[in-house]
Design a protein around this motif. Structure first.
Motif, short mmCIF file in Angstrom:
data_model
loop_
_atom_site.label_atom_id
_atom_site.label_comp_id
_atom_site.label_asym_id
_atom_site.label_seq_id
_atom_site.Cartn_x
_atom_site.Cartn_y
_atom_site.Cartn_z
N LEU A 184 23.62 25.17 71.68
CA LEU A 184 22.89 25.13 72.96
C LEU A 184 22.30 26.50 73.28
N LYS A 185 23.04 27.54 72.94
CA LYS A 185 22.56 28.90 73.20
C LYS A 185 21.29 29.18 72.39
N GLU A 186 21.29 28.72 71.14
CA GLU A 186 20.12 28.95 70.27
C GLU A 186 18.86 28.27 70.83
N ILE A 187 18.99 26.99 71.23
CA ILE A 187 17.82 26.27 71.72
C ILE A 187 17.38 26.82 73.07
N ALA A 188 18.32 27.32 73.87
CA ALA A 188 17.97 27.88 75.18
C ALA A 188 17.11 29.13 75.00
N TYR A 189 17.51 30.04 74.09
CA TYR A 189 16.73 31.26 73.87
C TYR A 189 15.37 30.95 73.24
N LEU A 190 15.36 29.98 72.33
CA LEU A 190 14.08 29.60 71.71
C LEU A 190 13.09 29.06 72.74
N ARG A 191 13.60 28.24 73.67
CA ARG A 191 12.71 27.69 74.71
C ARG A 191 12.20 28.80 75.62
N LEU A 221 8.38 20.19 71.06
CA LEU A 221 9.73 20.00 70.53
C LEU A 221 9.75 20.17 69.01
N LYS A 222 8.72 19.66 68.35
CA LYS A 222 8.65 19.78 66.90
C LYS A 222 8.55 21.25 66.48
N GLN A 223 7.72 22.01 67.23
CA GLN A 223 7.55 23.43 66.91
C GLN A 223 8.83 24.21 67.15
N LEU A 224 9.57 23.85 68.20
CA LEU A 224 10.85 24.52 68.46
C LEU A 224 11.81 24.30 67.30
N GLY A 225 11.83 23.08 66.77
CA GLY A 225 12.71 22.78 65.64
C GLY A 225 12.36 23.58 64.41
N GLU A 226 11.07 23.90 64.24
CA GLU A 226 10.62 24.66 63.07
C GLU A 226 10.86 26.16 63.22
N LEU A 227 11.19 26.61 64.43
CA LEU A 227 11.39 28.04 64.67
C LEU A 227 12.82 28.52 64.38
N TYR A 228 13.71 27.58 64.05
CA TYR A 228 15.08 27.98 63.73
C TYR A 228 15.07 28.86 62.48
N PRO A 229 15.76 30.01 62.52
CA PRO A 229 15.70 30.96 61.39
C PRO A 229 16.35 30.46 60.10
N ASP A 230 17.48 29.77 60.21
CA ASP A 230 18.21 29.36 59.01
C ASP A 230 17.63 28.08 58.41
#
Length: 308
Positions: free
Chosen positions: A261-268, A276-285
């Motif tokens: 939850l912390k990861e998605i909060a900072y990304l948003r 939403l699709k772009q947020l999913g693609e921004l995950y580093p790992d």
């Protein structure tokens, strides 16, 4: 000049077979002819407000019958004060009406003779004459597709409906409140087919060109409106998500949240305009799916709701 007038002017220039022309003439006289007896003599007046139509009917009469005829021009005294062209037959009108199957002696034939209904070419000519006499059609630019032919006689109207639908045009009929009947077509494709049946090919091309451009413009507008609506929806949703995250941060701090939850909060917060699709693609790992992103943001919404 209105679109209906353009169609009629084109029809007046069409060549027509000698025998088929009688069907056109019969339709026009039946709908626009007035038979009067003056001083013991039968006079036939055929009226129209279109000069080219008057010329065509006068020519067809002279070509088929040896009869004394003349064209009289009068001005209407009401409304638009248009010219009215009257083709007057001073003698020999009864034999002509009998030959055209309009009169049998002094008896009036209410319907359309089988001779015209059962021959496709004569039927086309008859419909052309009926449209020239009492027909109208809306311009395709209005987007309100409507073509009709008026008839004061019920039996004739019913036969006209049958004749039109012989060409699979899905015409319908109704009685007017102020008298008379109309056969009408509402479908754009069927109106185009009717124009083809009566020989108005150039008018048909114009009708189809305008209709295609209009329909394409409407389709583009619908797509643009849909896209704008989706963008506005996404922007509003992102703003609500940021408000949720901000509230949670103020209440307990984002550092206290589980990692996912912390990861998605900072990304948003860092990407307020991302989908939403772009947020999913921004995950580093590794990338996560759109549904996974939506699930995590929904969890943040539920958490924020507990503090509201």
């Amino acid at each position: 000049m209105s679109y209906a007038a353009e169609v009629k002017n084109e029809l007046t220039r069409l060549p027509v077979h000698y025998e088929h022309a009688k069907a056109e003439l019969a339709a026009f006289i039946r709908l626009n002819g007035i038979l009067k007896k003056i001083d013991g003599e039968w006079l036939l007046n055929i009226e129209t407000e279109n000069a080219t139509i008057a010329r065509r009917m006068y020519t067809l009469i002279k070509r088929h019958y040896e009869v004394q005829s003349e064209i009289i021009v009068r001005k209407k005294m009401k409304l638009k004060k248009n010219n009215v062209y009257i083709i007057r037959l001073r003698s020999g009108s009864q034999p002509i009406l009998a030959d055209l199957k309009i009169l049998d002696g002094l008896l009036y034939h209410g319907g359309i003779p089988k001779e015209f209904k059962e021959d496709d070419q004569k039927a086309r000519s008859y419909l052309r004459g009926a449209f020239l006499a009492r027909g109208s059609v809306n311009s395709p630019e209005t987007g309100r597709y409507h073509l009709e032919i008026y008839s004061p006689y019920e039996e004739h109207n019913n036969d006209l409906l049958e004749m039109i639908n012989h060409f699979h045009l899905n015409a319908k009929s109704l009685q007017r409140k102020n008298g008379g009947y109309i056969v009408y077509i509402k479908e754009a494709e069927k109106i185009a087919d009717f124009l083809r049946v009566i020989g108005a090919v150039n008018s048909l091309f114009k009708f189809e060109d305008i209709r295609i451009v209009r329909d394409m413009r409407n389709s583009v507008n619908r797509l643009v409106n849909c896209e704008n609506a989706n963008i506005n929806k996404a922007v509003n949703a992102a703003q609500e998500q940021i408000e949720d995250i901000t509230l949670v941060d103020e209440m307990v701090g984002l550092h206290t949240l589980p990692t996912h939850l912390k990861e998605i909060a900072y990304l948003r917060l860092e990407n307020p305009e991302a989908s939403l699709k772009q947020l999913g693609e921004l995950y580093p790992d590794k990338k996560i799916s759109k549904s996974a992103v939506n699930h995590r943001l929904r969890k943040l919404r539920e958490l924020a709701d507990t503090y509201r």
